[in-house]
Enzyme design. Sequence first.
Site, PDB file in Angstrom:
ATOM      1  N   GLU A   1       0.828  -1.206   0.000  1.00  0.00           N
ATOM      2  CA  GLU A   1       0.000   0.000   0.000  1.00  0.00           C
ATOM      3  C   GLU A   1       0.863   1.257   0.000  1.00  0.00           C
ATOM      4  O   GLU A   1       0.540   2.252  -0.667  1.00  0.00           O
ATOM      5  CB  GLU A   1      -0.928  -0.021   1.214  1.00  0.00           C
TER       6      GLU A   1
ATOM      7  N   GLU B   1      -3.731  -9.669   3.666  1.00  0.00           N
ATOM      8  CA  GLU B   1      -4.580  -9.389   4.828  1.00  0.00           C
ATOM      9  C   GLU B   1      -5.690 -10.407   5.032  1.00  0.00           C
ATOM     10  O   GLU B   1      -6.039 -10.735   6.173  1.00  0.00           O
ATOM     11  CB  GLU B   1      -5.181  -7.987   4.697  1.00  0.00           C
TER      12      GLU B   1
END
Length: 789
Positions: A642, A662
Amino acid sequence: MNTLADNTPILVGVGQVTERVPENIQEASSHVVIAAQAARIALEDTGVQNVAAKIDTVVGQRTFADSTPLSDCPFGGSRNFPRSVAGRIGADPALAIYESVGGQSPQKLVNEFSERLHNGDSKLVLLVGGEVVGNIRAAVRQKANLDWNEDPGGQLEDRGKTDGFHLITRQEFEHQLLQPIQFYGLMENARRAKQGKTLEQYGQEMAETFAGLSRVAADNPYSAFPQSYTEEELITVTEKNRMLTSPYPKNLVAKDGVNQAAALLLTTVGAARELGIDESRWIFLHGYADVGDRVLLQRPGLSRSLAMELAFEAALKKAGCNDSDINHLDIYSCFPIVVNEARDILNIAKDDPRPLTQTGGLPFFGGPGNNYSMHAIASLVDTLRADRGSLGLAYANGGWMSKHSVGIYSTQPPRETWTPSDSRPWQAQVDNLPAVEVEQQPQGEAVLETYTVNYFKGDPLNCVAVGRLKSSNKRFYAVNAFFDAETLQKVVAGNCMGETIYVEADPKGNRFAFSLGQLKKFTPEKVEHFKDTYEFCQVERRGHVLIVTIDRPQARNALHPPANEELEGIFNAYEKDKDLWAAVLTGAGSESFSAGNDMKYLASGQPMWIPKTGFAGLTSRRDRTKPVIAAVNGLALGGGLEIAMACDLVVASQEALFGLPEVKVGLFAGAGGVQRLTRQIGLKSAMEMILTGEPVDCKRALELGLINHAVPAEQVLERALALAGKICDASPVSVRSSLQLHNETSHCANVDDAVNYPHSVFDNLLNSEDFFEGSQAFAQKRKPQWRGR
């Protein structure tokens, strides 16, 4: 009785056990052992032999130790709790179920399996639960070596730790509202404000209610804490009765350090006759309901639960009776507000002779995790058998007056043929009510609606407030600044409800004070300058280029709140510094660029928050006008990817891996990963990475357009600096203008809309020195001398 339909559900056996911690801790009962004891008593209570072999369904109430990650039992437990209990009592059920978390669960299970029995899906059902928190705590103190692990095998329907019902949102998490006592404190003080009472007056009301409960507990042989308290003993704060969370001293709070178990045996009239269970043991469920409420901030009133009111109304209507017809009660009593609100709904006057509990309540009888109401129902059954033909009501509560289950019982069968109760119309009334709007980033003037104060060793630590913005009437949470003793003391005094407060948003928790000046005293200073040293980063200047290195190689350069805060300050300073035109971000060592969020820090239970500018101070930064190049020297996983995607260019090691794992650890890529990846590499490729959590190698990342360059590991920083040098050869004002224009139009889905979007970027460029220098240098056929202004 002779005219009853064979499929009428009935309760035919109850059992309870309460144990003290043994002198020899090696003899301490496990969850399974104590639950099996209660189950045997329930079987004996039927008055017939060999009932266990007929049980086709065993439902285990989820233990407290298996309810949250923070309550894990250090001595292990059964991998199939209901079958472990079944094996100890000689049962071999076709169906074993392990219920989800919630104090309403025991009554909810009675409701559910009464329907299943009526429908013919089961014939003989055992509901059972057991808690040994007292034994666990004693064994831990004594450093005992106990082994409660067992695996009986066989089928198990595990309903999980949650039932899909929302109790906590991001707002509660950010304001460290994670304990039931905090939510009930907020609701209790809201109720006090609604009644217009002082702290002393309201404390007296709480004490009066719970003193009556303690008197019942004192006479109950199953009570874990059989002591009768006076009102003064309950509410007066002393060294032994410290404040925990306002308005509760210790004696007014449910106590879970118990060893208690309970069991209920359900069947049908036809099966009971076949088994030979005498009619004197039969208990009928006349009416019942299950209704859930919204999360706290969305409720119209903070001091009440509409779902609670509707659950009572629905059960009474189904039973064909009024509240005045109920002879015996057990009201869930984790905190005083639950009992007092129920009493208001049921129109029970203060001088009503009916006890509000059959057991003595959770602070005095004991609070055995999710299983208290099974004890309440068992006690109510004993009372009803002694007072034949009377009506008894059991009310169970889960969450923070969130999930409500009600059952109305009697030895007398219902007047009409038993039919299932439908709670859906009542639930629809809650669901269809407009929710109060919540403001996640409140700013400005507001009204204090309620509060609670957290105490540490009897001293006030901090307070959490709920307010409503005067501008929008939206609700929010806020806390006092950590060193703002003035605001804390005013709240502790308790006379501030309805007053004007001032609030400002902050990722660590919105802050409030009673004056704007007081609020601003504690507004964190925005860091916009470089520090001499950093704890979690390295910072180096090379001409017009800034090199930032995440320096946590021992954690694979994963980030925690202090590291994110440092990076926010660094990139704030970078944006402010007119002599810096490009930045390179990399990771220390050769293993990892960044492994994302520091999961060990998260698991430690320490406060988690992300700066307004996002992960690494970049992923949510809206006003960035200077380029950042990611030099990905190894793994870029989760938050690491990210960060890289939030940068403008990416140079990566040929050995690098990129991924959003995740979903494999129960999270999602919430720092822009889902949004950026789908836009940067295309929907289908992005969704494969997002939904599987599988990474891609450097070659695939280059093919997808996720990175700009793939180079040998030893050349990553060198290539990134070369790119930065090329950027610095261009006009800094033009570079900033290009980034600004992209940021201002990136929300436009249509290219024509983006091209024609009104902006002032060109106006700024026209008034810059670089604009004139560029044209002059071109005309004079020389290299421009950029000033960056």
